[in-house]
Motif scaffolding. Structure first.
Motif, short mmCIF file in Angstrom:
data_model
loop_
_atom_site.label_atom_id
_atom_site.label_comp_id
_atom_site.label_asym_id
_atom_site.label_seq_id
_atom_site.Cartn_x
_atom_site.Cartn_y
_atom_site.Cartn_z
N VAL A 94 0.84 -1.19 0.00
CA VAL A 94 0.00 0.00 0.00
C VAL A 94 0.88 1.24 0.00
O VAL A 94 1.83 1.34 0.79
N GLU A 95 0.56 2.18 -0.88
CA GLU A 95 1.19 3.50 -0.85
C GLU A 95 0.15 4.50 -0.35
O GLU A 95 -0.79 4.85 -1.07
N LEU A 96 0.31 4.93 0.90
CA LEU A 96 -0.58 5.95 1.49
C LEU A 96 -0.07 7.33 1.09
O LEU A 96 1.12 7.53 0.86
N CYS A 97 -1.00 8.31 1.06
CA CYS A 97 -0.62 9.67 0.64
C CYS A 97 0.13 9.57 -0.68
O CYS A 97 1.19 10.17 -0.87
N CYS A 98 -0.43 8.82 -1.61
CA CYS A 98 0.31 8.40 -2.80
C CYS A 98 0.56 9.52 -3.79
O CYS A 98 1.48 9.42 -4.61
N ALA A 111 2.81 -8.08 -7.01
CA ALA A 111 2.20 -7.85 -5.70
C ALA A 111 0.79 -7.30 -5.85
O ALA A 111 0.43 -6.73 -6.89
N GLU A 112 -0.01 -7.44 -4.82
CA GLU A 112 -1.32 -6.81 -4.77
C GLU A 112 -1.11 -5.35 -4.36
O GLU A 112 -0.76 -5.06 -3.22
N LEU A 148 -8.31 -5.29 4.13
CA LEU A 148 -6.85 -5.19 4.20
C LEU A 148 -6.33 -5.15 5.63
O LEU A 148 -5.11 -5.22 5.85
N ARG A 149 -7.20 -5.07 6.62
CA ARG A 149 -6.75 -5.03 8.01
C ARG A 149 -5.96 -6.29 8.35
O ARG A 149 -6.42 -7.41 8.13
N GLY A 150 -4.76 -6.09 8.86
CA GLY A 150 -3.91 -7.21 9.25
C GLY A 150 -3.32 -7.97 8.08
O GLY A 150 -2.72 -9.03 8.28
N ARG A 151 -3.42 -7.42 6.85
CA ARG A 151 -2.94 -8.14 5.67
C ARG A 151 -1.84 -7.40 4.90
O ARG A 151 -1.30 -7.94 3.93
N LEU A 204 -0.92 -3.90 9.43
CA LEU A 204 0.21 -4.71 8.98
C LEU A 204 0.08 -6.17 9.42
O LEU A 204 -0.49 -6.46 10.48
N VAL A 205 0.65 -7.06 8.62
CA VAL A 205 0.80 -8.45 9.06
C VAL A 205 1.93 -8.48 10.09
O VAL A 205 2.78 -7.59 10.12
#
Length: 258
Positions: A94-98, A111-112, A148-151, A204-205
């Motif tokens: 995941v790219e936040l504030c992308c 990757a997903e 996506l929580r925890g993944r 995060l995992v």
């Protein structure tokens, strides 16, 4: 039209000859060149005038009203690549504030991929630059789907980190042409870093990593934010490009505390 080089130089463009050549190559005719030169002389960033920015050897689409990726963010992208390459299977990235998605666009991977931002204009660019990524509009984690929580294996963020009272000191092309929401990091520049860190463990995992671009002067504050959230944190610097990235690793399952 009068000499573009002379006009650009008079407007304060240090690399006037190079900029003039790029504008000339982008223009279909003299009339279009005049429009482009006028925009640049008025202070608009060269990249949004051209419609692209080069980032790690790729041309990414940019438009007026978006944050233009800087070269220093190449460190964040390289570190993200490294972390993704170290994962087995199909990692979730995941790219936040992308913004326009420079980090995600730099990944040659199956990757997903997910990108998220509060700006619809920037996210439209990211969709073009990273067509394989799912794009999400919203504020930080609120933008992400709950599945996506925890993944998330690798979470990268170039969140705004300019202290509020320093924005006025920025070059005009940034302070006058880029959105304030892409610049303003609060009183000490680390407000967004604290919010990202605070929520990271839930997304995060175990063993997942959070990568946050910051500055050398603010790295200590960013590290403190990640450690307060239960991550093991360190910093990596690339002095050649001015890059500085804080790395946080989740070594416990979400909700646990030492």
């Amino acid at each position: 039209m009068t000499d573009p080089v002379a006009r650009l130089r008079a407007a304060g463009c240090v690399w006037a000859e190079d900029e003039a050549a790029l504008l000339e190559s982008a223009a279909a005719d003299a009339a279009e060149l005049e429009v482009l030169v006028v925009r640049r002389v008025a202070g608009e960033p060269l990249e949004t005038v051209l419609g692209w920015v080069e980032f790690l050897g790729r041309r990414l689409v940019v438009v007026p009203g978006v944050f233009v990726p800087r070269r220093r963010t190449e460190l964040l992208a390289r570190m993200t690549r490294r972390e993704v390459a170290a994962r087995n299977g199909r990692p979730v990235v995941v790219e936040l504030c992308c913004g326009v998605g420079p980090v995600a666009a730099s990944l040659d991977t199956d990757a997903e991929l997910h990108v998220a931002d509060v700006s619809e204009v920037a996210l439209a660019c990211a969709r073009t630059n990273v067509p394989a990524a799912a794009a999400h509009l919203g504020d930080l984690y609120d933008a992400l789907p709950s599945r996506l929580r925890g993944r998330i294996d690798v979470l990268a963020a170039n969140a705004p980190y300019v202290p509020t009272d320093r924005i006025a000191d920025m070059p005009p092309e940034a302070r006058d042409h880029e959105p304030r929401t892409a610049l303003d990091g609060g009183a000490d520049g680390v407000d967004l870093h604290r919010r990202i860190a605070a929520g990271a463990a839930g997304w995060l995992v175990p063993g997942g990593v959070l990568l946050v671009e910051t500055s050398p002067g603010q790295a200590g504050l960013t590290i403190a934010a990640l450690e307060a959230a239960g991550l093991t944190a360190g910093v990596e610097v690339d002095q050649d490009i001015g890059g500085c990235v804080v790395v946080g690793r989740l070594t416990r399952t979400a909700g646990e505390r030492a």
